[in-house]
Motif scaffolding. Structure first.
Motif, mmCIF file in Angstrom:
data_model
loop_
_atom_site.group_PDB
_atom_site.id
_atom_site.type_symbol
_atom_site.label_atom_id
_atom_site.label_comp_id
_atom_site.label_asym_id
_atom_site.label_seq_id
_atom_site.Cartn_x
_atom_site.Cartn_y
_atom_site.Cartn_z
ATOM 1 N N ASP A 19 0.814 -1.223 0.000
ATOM 2 C CA ASP A 19 0.000 0.000 0.000
ATOM 3 C C ASP A 19 0.846 1.270 0.000
ATOM 4 O OD1 ASP A 19 -2.772 -1.119 0.262
ATOM 5 O OD2 ASP A 19 -1.852 -2.025 2.031
ATOM 6 N N LEU A 20 2.132 1.131 -0.343
ATOM 7 C CA LEU A 20 3.009 2.297 -0.411
ATOM 8 C C LEU A 20 2.441 3.333 -1.389
ATOM 9 C CD1 LEU A 20 5.814 3.088 0.764
ATOM 10 C CD2 LEU A 20 6.815 2.234 -1.359
ATOM 11 N N ASN A 21 2.510 4.604 -0.995
ATOM 12 C CA ASN A 21 2.036 5.724 -1.828
ATOM 13 C C ASN A 21 0.529 5.711 -2.048
ATOM 14 O OD1 ASN A 21 4.733 6.590 -2.186
ATOM 15 N ND2 ASN A 21 4.981 5.227 -3.941
ATOM 16 N N THR A 22 -0.228 5.104 -1.131
ATOM 17 C CA THR A 22 -1.681 5.108 -1.231
ATOM 18 C C THR A 22 -2.269 5.768 0.008
ATOM 19 O OG1 THR A 22 -2.000 2.991 -0.097
ATOM 20 C CG2 THR A 22 -1.587 2.916 -2.479
ATOM 21 N N ASN A 23 -3.539 6.161 -0.091
ATOM 22 C CA ASN A 23 -4.216 6.770 1.054
ATOM 23 C C ASN A 23 -4.370 5.780 2.208
ATOM 24 O OD1 ASN A 23 -4.568 9.320 -0.081
ATOM 25 N ND2 ASN A 23 -6.444 8.717 -1.131
ATOM 26 N N ARG A 24 -4.432 4.485 1.881
ATOM 27 C CA ARG A 24 -4.592 3.487 2.940
ATOM 28 C C ARG A 24 -3.377 3.486 3.867
ATOM 29 N NH1 ARG A 24 -3.945 -2.466 3.362
ATOM 30 N NH2 ARG A 24 -5.418 -3.165 4.951
ATOM 31 N N TYR A 25 -2.203 3.746 3.300
ATOM 32 C CA TYR A 25 -1.002 3.796 4.136
ATOM 33 C C TYR A 25 -0.596 5.242 4.367
ATOM 34 C CZ TYR A 25 3.791 3.119 5.744
ATOM 35 O OH TYR A 25 4.945 3.156 6.467
ATOM 36 N N ASP A 26 -0.057 5.882 3.332
ATOM 37 C CA ASP A 26 0.441 7.245 3.514
ATOM 38 C C ASP A 26 0.949 7.771 2.181
ATOM 39 O OD1 ASP A 26 1.548 9.601 4.481
ATOM 40 O OD2 ASP A 26 3.438 8.645 4.964
ATOM 41 N N ARG A 27 0.197 8.660 1.566
ATOM 42 C CA ARG A 27 0.636 9.237 0.295
ATOM 43 C C ARG A 27 1.812 10.193 0.472
ATOM 44 N NH1 ARG A 27 -3.756 12.316 -2.564
ATOM 45 N NH2 ARG A 27 -2.140 12.546 -4.142
ATOM 46 N N THR A 28 1.992 10.733 1.658
ATOM 47 C CA THR A 28 3.007 11.762 1.845
ATOM 48 C C THR A 28 4.392 11.210 2.172
ATOM 49 O OG1 THR A 28 2.639 12.028 4.231
ATOM 50 C CG2 THR A 28 1.214 13.275 2.744
ATOM 51 N N GLY A 29 4.479 9.910 2.517
ATOM 52 C CA GLY A 29 5.774 9.316 2.812
ATOM 53 C C GLY A 29 6.275 9.541 4.221
ATOM 54 N N PHE A 30 5.533 10.265 5.040
ATOM 55 C CA PHE A 30 5.994 10.574 6.391
ATOM 56 C C PHE A 30 5.531 9.543 7.429
ATOM 57 C CE2 PHE A 30 6.482 14.699 4.358
ATOM 58 C CZ PHE A 30 7.706 15.117 4.866
ATOM 59 N N ASN A 31 4.824 8.522 6.987
ATOM 60 C CA ASN A 31 4.421 7.462 7.902
ATOM 61 C C ASN A 31 5.583 6.472 8.041
ATOM 62 O OD1 ASN A 31 3.248 5.391 9.340
ATOM 63 N ND2 ASN A 31 1.408 5.252 8.054
ATOM 64 N N PHE A 32 6.150 6.359 9.224
ATOM 65 C CA PHE A 32 7.285 5.477 9.458
ATOM 66 C C PHE A 32 6.846 4.147 10.085
ATOM 67 C CE2 PHE A 32 9.060 9.662 9.097
ATOM 68 C CZ PHE A 32 10.277 9.473 8.441
ATOM 69 N N ASN A 33 5.540 3.921 10.178
ATOM 70 C CA ASN A 33 5.013 2.705 10.785
ATOM 71 C C ASN A 33 5.192 1.513 9.853
ATOM 72 O OD1 ASN A 33 3.324 0.777 12.152
ATOM 73 N ND2 ASN A 33 2.314 2.507 13.153
ATOM 74 N N THR A 34 5.335 0.336 10.420
ATOM 75 C CA THR A 34 5.480 -0.893 9.630
ATOM 76 C C THR A 34 4.252 -1.788 9.734
ATOM 77 O OG1 THR A 34 6.546 -2.074 11.464
ATOM 78 C CG2 THR A 34 7.985 -0.842 9.966
ATOM 79 N N ASN A 35 3.134 -1.234 10.174
ATOM 80 C CA ASN A 35 1.968 -2.071 10.466
ATOM 81 C C ASN A 35 1.354 -2.710 9.226
ATOM 82 O OD1 ASN A 35 1.175 0.595 9.726
ATOM 83 N ND2 ASN A 35 -0.896 0.188 10.447
ATOM 84 N N LEU A 36 1.586 -2.157 8.034
ATOM 85 C CA LEU A 36 1.033 -2.737 6.814
ATOM 86 C C LEU A 36 2.071 -3.503 6.003
ATOM 87 C CD1 LEU A 36 -1.416 0.058 5.570
ATOM 88 C CD2 LEU A 36 -1.903 -1.986 6.903
ATOM 89 N N TYR A 37 3.265 -3.671 6.557
ATOM 90 C CA TYR A 37 4.276 -4.466 5.870
ATOM 91 C C TYR A 37 3.833 -5.927 5.830
ATOM 92 C CZ TYR A 37 7.736 -0.648 6.011
ATOM 93 O OH TYR A 37 8.406 0.539 5.835
ATOM 94 N N THR A 38 4.094 -6.592 4.700
ATOM 95 C CA THR A 38 3.627 -7.969 4.520
ATOM 96 C C THR A 38 4.760 -8.984 4.437
ATOM 97 O OG1 THR A 38 3.590 -7.664 2.121
ATOM 98 C CG2 THR A 38 1.542 -7.215 3.328
ATOM 99 N N GLY A 39 5.992 -8.525 4.447
ATOM 100 C CA GLY A 39 7.108 -9.445 4.338
ATOM 101 C C GLY A 39 8.400 -8.688 4.151
ATOM 102 N N VAL A 40 9.416 -9.391 3.655
ATOM 103 C CA VAL A 40 10.712 -8.767 3.398
ATOM 104 C C VAL A 40 11.110 -9.014 1.952
ATOM 105 C CG1 VAL A 40 11.505 -8.913 5.776
ATOM 106 C CG2 VAL A 40 11.974 -10.808 4.213
#
Length: 412
Positions: A189-210
């Motif tokens: 969800d990188l660069n989406t409204n669901r995560y953060d379009r502005t890039g300033f969200n440093f949270n990893t809660n929506l990460y799905t793997g490595v």
């Protein structure tokens, strides 16, 4: 005033502070394909700050990097129903119209007499892997930055202006030979409204793997004219789960059963890329006639694309009176995953709406681009451009699109 600004930047550089402010605009005008006269404009205003902590406080080998951008405009490719890796204006994307977008913030530490470099922070994959300064000679999105089937083939291959937490280690065993490996978070969800379009969200809660890329490269130099080349082979593994393109949860064709897709664990990507200077036109690292070619392969079971391959030439400084002008021609083709195509044919035969924004089963898309970058003066270039897109959105029922474009780049 320009001279005063230049002197100020030079003074900052001597103190270990690198500051770059630039503006890029890309405009495109369609000539045919039923949308003649359709136009699009997009721009980016960027600010980059690099701090050399050796000069600032004596911390040898440590440098930090940060960048923010403003992006706005219109994606002309969308007007033709093309949501593939093609895009007439590569500067459009990364969340679209965004007032301020944080691209990256990370640090690099050189060790062992600069034979080893470690990078860590929030950074894109493509600034280090499958990277080439020749790619952004061109304005089409399928090539600029990196071959875009890598980005579209796996969410883990984060590309500028998106970034995730990660680290990269590069080792130079000898001059002209390197090996590097990385470990990055995967955020679909990188660069989406669901995560953060502005890039300033440093949270990893929506990460799905490595995402784990490994690359080996050679940078040879031939003859008394130092004809430099760049050759690299890379492979990467994304540990995330992805929906299968063909099979449902029970192993039957999902287009027939209409059940949920099977989730496949992980996917692999491969890239083989190279360029070689054949004629030197000046002393600069890019002043010469280059040939370039490459191949990308994605996992067909869960990626929209199987292959992307490209060939091009780039010639900088061939006109002695204009040593900073650059001419380029590139041809790129991306092929759809055969598993995805099989599903689309079943849906098409049943009269159902197709996935991937398709109105007809997909096959491949080809891009031909010719461009000429005119160096107007220090810090300003103007670049007329021509593109022909064959099978937009990878559909043979869509006519080819011819378009002309103009790129303007200014740097302070």
């Amino acid at each position: 005033m320009v001279s005063a600004w230049g002197n100020a930047v030079q003074n900052l550089n001597r103190k270990g502070i690198g500051l770059v402010i630039d503006y890029t605009s890309e405009s495109a005008l369609a000539l045919d394909a039923g949308n003649a006269g359709d136009a699009g404009y997009a721009h980016q205003i960027g600010v980059q700050l690099d701090l050399d902590w050796d000069k600032l406080v004596g911390w040898r080998g440590f440098v930090t990097h940060a960048a923010i951008v403003n992006r706005a405009g219109h994606n002309m490719a969308a007007d033709f129903g093309d949501r593939s890796l093609n895009g007439f204006q590569e500067i459009y994307g990364g969340g679209g119209n965004t007032a301020v977008h944080m691209v990256y913030v990370y640090g690099t530490q050189n060790l062992f007499h600069d034979r080893v470099q470690i990078a860590i922070g929030k950074l894109p994959v493509n600034i280090d892997f499958s990277a080439s300064p020749l790619f952004c000679t061109f304005m089409n999105k399928s090539m600029c930055g990196n071959p875009k089937s890598l980005t579209r083939g796996a969410a883990g291959f984060g590309t500028y202006p998106g970034s995730t937490w990660g680290t990269r280690v590069r080792y130079w065993p000898m001059h002209g030979v390197y090996a590097q490996a990385g470990l990055y978070g995967v955020n679909p969800d990188l660069n989406t409204n669901r995560y953060d379009r502005t890039g300033f969200n440093f949270n990893t809660n929506l990460y799905t793997g490595v995402y784990v890329p490994v690359e080996v490269g050679l940078i040879p130099s031939f003859g008394r004219n130092q004809l430099v080349g760049h050759y690299k082979v890379g492979v990467a593994y994304d540990s995330s789960n992805y929906a299968d393109n063909y099979y449902d949860v029970n192993g039957a064709p999902l287009a027939l059963t209409r059940r949920a897709a099977r989730m496949d664990t992980g996917k692999t990507q491969l890239w083989i890329e190279g360029d070689q200077m054949l004629i030197r036109n000046g002393h600069g690292p890019l002043n010469g006639f280059y040939v370039m070619a490459g191949l990308v392969r994605n996992t067909p079971e869960s990626s929209p694309y199987l292959y992307q391959y490209y060939f091009g030439i780039v010639d900088r400084g061939f006109w002695r009176a204009r040593p900073d002008d650059t001419f380029g021609i590139e041809v790129s083709r991306a092929t759809a995953s055969p598993d995805l195509v099989d599903t689309q044919w079943l849906d098409y035969a049943a009269g159902r709406k197709l996935p991937a924004n398709a109105t007809y089963p997909q096959s491949h898309i080809s891009v031909l681009e010719a461009t000429y970058n005119i160096h107007v003066c220090e810090g300003l270039s103007i670049q007329p451009d021509y593109q022909r897109i064959m099978r937009p959105n990878l559909q043979r029922n869509k006519p080819a699109i011819d378009a002309i474009g103009l790129k303007i780049h200014a740097t302070l």
